[in-house]
Design a protein around this motif. Structure first.
Motif, short mmCIF file in Angstrom:
data_model
loop_
_atom_site.label_atom_id
_atom_site.label_comp_id
_atom_site.label_asym_id
_atom_site.label_seq_id
_atom_site.Cartn_x
_atom_site.Cartn_y
_atom_site.Cartn_z
N ALA A 168 15.06 36.18 -49.88
CA ALA A 168 15.09 37.65 -49.92
C ALA A 168 15.54 38.20 -48.57
CB ALA A 168 13.71 38.20 -50.29
N ILE B 196 5.97 36.98 -51.25
CA ILE B 196 7.42 36.94 -51.03
C ILE B 196 7.83 38.11 -50.13
CG2 ILE B 196 9.68 37.17 -52.15
CD1 ILE B 196 8.46 35.80 -54.59
N LEU C 31 13.30 37.63 -58.49
CA LEU C 31 12.19 37.97 -57.59
C LEU C 31 12.72 38.49 -56.26
CD1 LEU C 31 9.58 35.12 -58.09
CD2 LEU C 31 9.66 37.38 -59.11
N MET D 64 9.53 38.01 -46.51
CA MET D 64 10.80 38.69 -46.27
C MET D 64 10.68 39.59 -45.04
SD MET D 64 12.70 41.59 -48.40
CE MET D 64 13.34 42.77 -47.25
N LEU E 73 24.59 31.32 -42.93
CA LEU E 73 23.35 32.10 -42.84
C LEU E 73 22.39 31.69 -43.96
CD1 LEU E 73 22.05 34.46 -41.25
CD2 LEU E 73 22.77 35.94 -43.12
N PHE E 74 22.95 31.49 -45.18
CA PHE E 74 22.08 31.06 -46.27
C PHE E 74 21.43 29.71 -45.96
CE2 PHE E 74 21.59 28.36 -50.03
CZ PHE E 74 20.55 29.03 -50.63
N LEU F 157 10.18 30.06 -49.68
CA LEU F 157 11.62 29.94 -49.96
C LEU F 157 12.18 31.22 -50.56
CD1 LEU F 157 12.12 26.27 -51.06
CD2 LEU F 157 12.64 27.39 -48.91
N ALA F 158 11.47 31.81 -51.54
CA ALA F 158 11.96 33.06 -52.11
C ALA F 158 11.93 34.16 -51.05
CB ALA F 158 11.12 33.47 -53.32
N LEU G 139 12.33 33.80 -47.75
CA LEU G 139 13.47 33.63 -46.83
C LEU G 139 14.78 33.98 -47.53
CD1 LEU G 139 13.57 32.79 -43.86
CD2 LEU G 139 11.42 32.17 -44.89
N LEU H 79 22.79 30.36 -55.99
CA LEU H 79 22.27 29.53 -54.91
C LEU H 79 20.84 29.06 -55.17
CD1 LEU H 79 23.63 31.35 -51.74
CD2 LEU H 79 24.42 29.20 -52.73
N VAL H 80 19.96 29.93 -55.66
CA VAL H 80 18.55 29.53 -55.78
C VAL H 80 18.02 29.55 -57.20
CG1 VAL H 80 17.93 30.17 -53.43
CG2 VAL H 80 17.78 31.88 -55.23
N VAL I 20 16.40 36.60 -39.51
CA VAL I 20 17.65 36.33 -40.21
C VAL I 20 18.72 37.31 -39.77
CG1 VAL I 20 18.73 36.23 -42.48
CG2 VAL I 20 16.45 35.29 -42.16
N LEU J 230 10.55 26.34 -58.15
CA LEU J 230 10.18 26.09 -56.75
C LEU J 230 8.74 25.63 -56.54
CD1 LEU J 230 11.75 29.23 -55.04
CD2 LEU J 230 12.57 26.92 -54.88
N SER K 203 18.76 30.11 -43.40
CA SER K 203 17.58 30.78 -43.95
C SER K 203 16.79 29.83 -44.84
CB SER K 203 17.99 32.00 -44.76
OG SER K 203 18.82 32.84 -44.03
N TYR K 204 17.51 29.15 -45.75
CA TYR K 204 16.83 28.30 -46.71
C TYR K 204 16.15 27.13 -46.01
CZ TYR K 204 16.02 26.31 -51.32
OH TYR K 204 15.43 25.84 -52.47
N PHE L 299 17.48 36.71 -46.56
CA PHE L 299 18.92 36.43 -46.49
C PHE L 299 19.70 37.50 -47.25
CE2 PHE L 299 22.35 34.62 -49.13
CZ PHE L 299 23.31 34.48 -48.15
N GLY M 246 13.14 28.23 -44.46
CA GLY M 246 12.09 28.35 -45.47
C GLY M 246 11.42 27.01 -45.73
N LEU N 134 22.00 22.19 -52.47
CA LEU N 134 21.27 23.47 -52.37
C LEU N 134 21.85 24.53 -53.30
CD1 LEU N 134 20.18 24.12 -48.71
CD2 LEU N 134 18.92 23.21 -50.64
N THR O 56 7.40 28.50 -53.67
CA THR O 56 7.97 29.78 -54.09
C THR O 56 7.94 30.82 -52.98
OG1 THR O 56 7.30 29.38 -56.35
CG2 THR O 56 7.82 31.64 -55.78
#
Lengths: 254, 231
Positions: free
Chosen positions: B47, A151, B85, A155, A196-197, B42-43, B45, B77-78, A162, B35, A200-201, B49, A204, B208, B39
Motif C-alpha cells: 500500500a 495494513i 486491500l 502503510m 521501488l516495488f 506485506l500488504a 508495504l 504484482l501481489v 518508501v 499471504l 518495498s516488498y 508503494f 515488508g 514476486l 498479510t
C-alpha cells in the motif's frame, strides 16, 4: 488526477478540538458530511449555515483560514468539471452574464461546489486537528476489522520511507542527466517503479521476519486505549447536531 | 480522480459503500490465502508503494502530466485480493489524511478505483496469459492490455453510478463520452507504466510477480570460467 500528497495536513496544537478523542471526531465528521450531502441543493441558506459551523470549528481549533483554503485546492479537478456543467447540461436555458446556460446545470454545479467544498473543509479540519496515528486508533475503536487497521498502520509507518526511496531515485536520475520530457522516457520511470516495488516488498518481508522473531502471531499488541467520556461525546456532537438541525429545517421549510 | 462529497446522491453513496465493504470483506478472506500471517506487513508495504507510485508524475503531452492509479499493477504484482486491500487502504487514508475524495464518497471511490480496476485488470491479464505464450514479452503485453482496459472500465462504472445517483442533469451520453474518451488516453499511460514496471520486476524477481507465478523460471546466476589469463 489529484495533486501529489506531498505533506500531511496535521497541525499540532492543544485546542479543545485537538484534545477530543479521535473516534468522537470521526463520527462527528461523518454525520456532518451525511447531513450536508442529504440537504436539498435549492436551500442556499442551509449551506451558508454549514459553512458558518465549519468556520466556528476552525476558530475553536485555531486552524488558520488561509491554511484551510489553500488545502481545498485538492478538489480542483472537480471544480473544473462543475464549471463545465452549466454549458453541457440539458433542460431549460437561462441567460446569465450574457451566456446561455442550463438552469439545471447551474444548480448541478452549485450542488457539487457547495457539498464538495464543505466535505473537503470538514476532512481538512479533522486531519489538521488529529494526528494520523490517533486517527487510526479512532478507526479501530469504531470496529474497523483488525487486519485493515494493521495494513493502514504499516502503510502510514512506511509511506515516508518508501517516498524517501522514490525521492533518492529521482535525485540519482537527475544527477545522471535524466529529465522526463515525453512518453519515450516512461521506460526509465517504470524501471524506477519496478525497483521501488522490489525494495518495498523485500522490506515488508524483512519487517515480517523481525516481527515474527519478536513473537508476532497475527495480532498486534494492544495500543494505548483512547476511551471517550460521555462529556467528550457530547462536546463532539455539537457540530453534527447543529448540522442535523439545519438539514431537518432545510427539508421542512420550503 | 477522487470523487468528492455531493457528486453522487446519498442513497447511491450508501449502496456503493455496502458494495465496497462487501468487496473488502471478500478480499480480506482471500488475502489470508495469498499471504497468511504476512498479510499486514506485506500488504501495508505494498500500500505504501502504491501510495508513493501515485506521486510519480509522468509527462503525457504538452506540459500536462498524469500519474498511475495502480490497481492493475498491484493486482499483477501481489494478487487481486491483496491489491483490493491495498487500494482500499490507500483511498481511505487519502480521504482521511489528505481530504482527497469525500468521506461520503469513499464507497464510490473504493468500488471504482479498488474493486473495478483490480477485477477487470486482473481478469483481462489472466485471460490474455491463457492465449499468449509463457515468455516475458508476452506477460508484459498481457499487463499492457489489462491496464489499458481497466481504466476505461472504471470510467464506465463511474458513468453507471453517475447515471443512477448523479446530482446534475448532464445527458448521460455526454458524461459517458467524455469520461470514457479521456480515460482511454489515461489508460494508455497507465498501460505503458504498468507493463514496463511488471517487465522490470520480471527481469529481476519473476517469483514476486503473483500473476505470472510459475510461468517463468527464475533467472539462474551463471558464472563463466574466465578465458585466458588475467581476466
Amino acid at each position: 488526477m489529484g495533486a501529489g500528497h506531498a505533506h500531511r495536513l496535521y497541525l499540532p496544537g492543544a485546542s479543545p478540538v485537538h484534545r477530543l478523542p479521535p473516534q468522537c471526531k470521526l463520527v462527528a465528521v461523518l454525520v456532518f458530511v451525511a447531513a450536508v450531502v442529504a440537504t436539498p441543493r435549492e436551500r442556499i441558506w442551509a449551506f451558508a449555515g454549514y459553512a458558518l459551523l465549519l468556520a466556528a470549528v476552525a476558530a475553536v481549533a485555531r486552524v488558520p483560514y488561509g491554511v484551510v483554503l489553500r488545502r481545498t485546492l485538492i478538489e480542483l479537478p472537480f471544480v473544473v468539471f462543475a464549471l463545465l456543467m452549466p454549458f453541457v447540461a440539458s433542460g431549460e436555458r437561462v441567460t446569465w452574464l450574457g451566456l446561455s446556460v442550463s438552469e439545471a446545470g447551474l444548480w448541478g454545479a452549485w450542488n457539487i461546489l457547495a457539498k464538495g467544498t464543505l466535505g473537503v473543509v470538514a476532512s481538512i479540519l479533522l486531519a489538521a486537528t488529529t494526528e494520523p496515528r490517533l486517527l487510526l486508533l479512532g478507526v479501530e475503536r469504531l470496529r474497523m476489522p483488525q487486519p485493515i487497521v494493521q495494513i493502514a498502520a504499516f502503510m502510514l509507518r512506511y509511506a515516508d520511507v518508501v517516498a524517501g526511496e522514490l525521492r533518492r531515485m529521482r535525485i540519482a536520475r537527475a544527477s545522471r542527466g535524466f529529465e522526463a520530457r515525453d512518453v519515450r522516457d516512461a521506460g526509465v520511470l517504470a524501471r524506477s517503479l519496478g525497483a521501488l516495488f522490489l525494495r518495498s516488498y523485500e522490506r515488508g518481508e524483512r519487517v515480517h521476519l523481525a516481527m515474527v522473531s519478536r513473537g508476532y502471531d497475527g495480532r498486534m499488541p494492544a495500543w494505548h486505549a483512547v476511551g471517550a467520556t460521555a462529556a467528550q461525546w457530547t462536546a463532539a456532537a455539537a457540530l453534527p447536531a447543529a448540522a442535523a438541525l439545519i438539514a431537518a429545517a432545510a427539508w421542512i421549510i420550503p | 480522480m477522487h470523487v468528492p462529497d455531493g457528486f453522487i446522491n446519498a442513497p447511491v453513496s450508501v449502496a456503493a459503500g455496502v458494495v465496497a465493504a462487501g468487496g473488502v470483506a471478500v478480499a480480506l478472506r482471500g488475502a489470508r490465502r495469498e499471504l497468511d500471517d504476512r498479510t499486514a506487513p506485506l500488504a501495508g508495504l505494498t500500500a505504501a508503494f502504491v501510495f508513493a507510485a501515485q506521486m510519480l508524475n509522468f509527462p503525457v503531452a504538452a506540459g500536462t502530466s498524469g500519474h498511475l492509479l495502480g490497481g492493475t499493477l498491484a493486482a499483477i504484482l501481489v494478487g487481486p485480493y491483496t491489491a483490493v486491500l491495498c487500494m482500499a487502504v490507500v483511498l481511505g487514508m487519502q480521504a482521511l489524511l489528505f481530504a482527497d475524495g469525500g468521506l461520503s464518497a469513499l464507497g464510490v471511490n473504493i468500488t471504482i478505483m479498488g474493486l473495478v480496476t483490480v477485477a477487470v485488470g486482473y481478469g483481462v491479464f489472466r485471460l490474455l496469459l491463457r492465449v499468449l505464450p509463457a515468455t516475458r514479452p508476452a506477460v508484459t503485453g498481457a499487463a499492457f492490455g489489462a491496464a489499458l482496459v481497466s481504466v476505461p472500465a472504471a470510467a464506465a462504472v463511474f458513468t453507471l453510478i453517475y447515471a443512477i445517483g448523479g446530482t446534475a442533469e448532464v445527458p448521460i451520453g455526454t458524461v459517458a463520452g467524455a469520461m470514457i474518451g479521456v480515460h482511454v488516453l489515461i489508460g494508455i499511460g497507465e498501460a505503458l507504466i504498468t507493463s514496463l514496471t511488471v517487465s522490470s520486476v520480471l527481469a529481476v524477481r519473476p517469483d514476486l510477480v503473483h500473476g505470472a507465478r510459475g510461468l517463468l523460471r527464475k533467472p539462474e546466476l551463471r558464472t563463466r570460467a574466465a578465458s585466458g589469463a588475467g581476466a
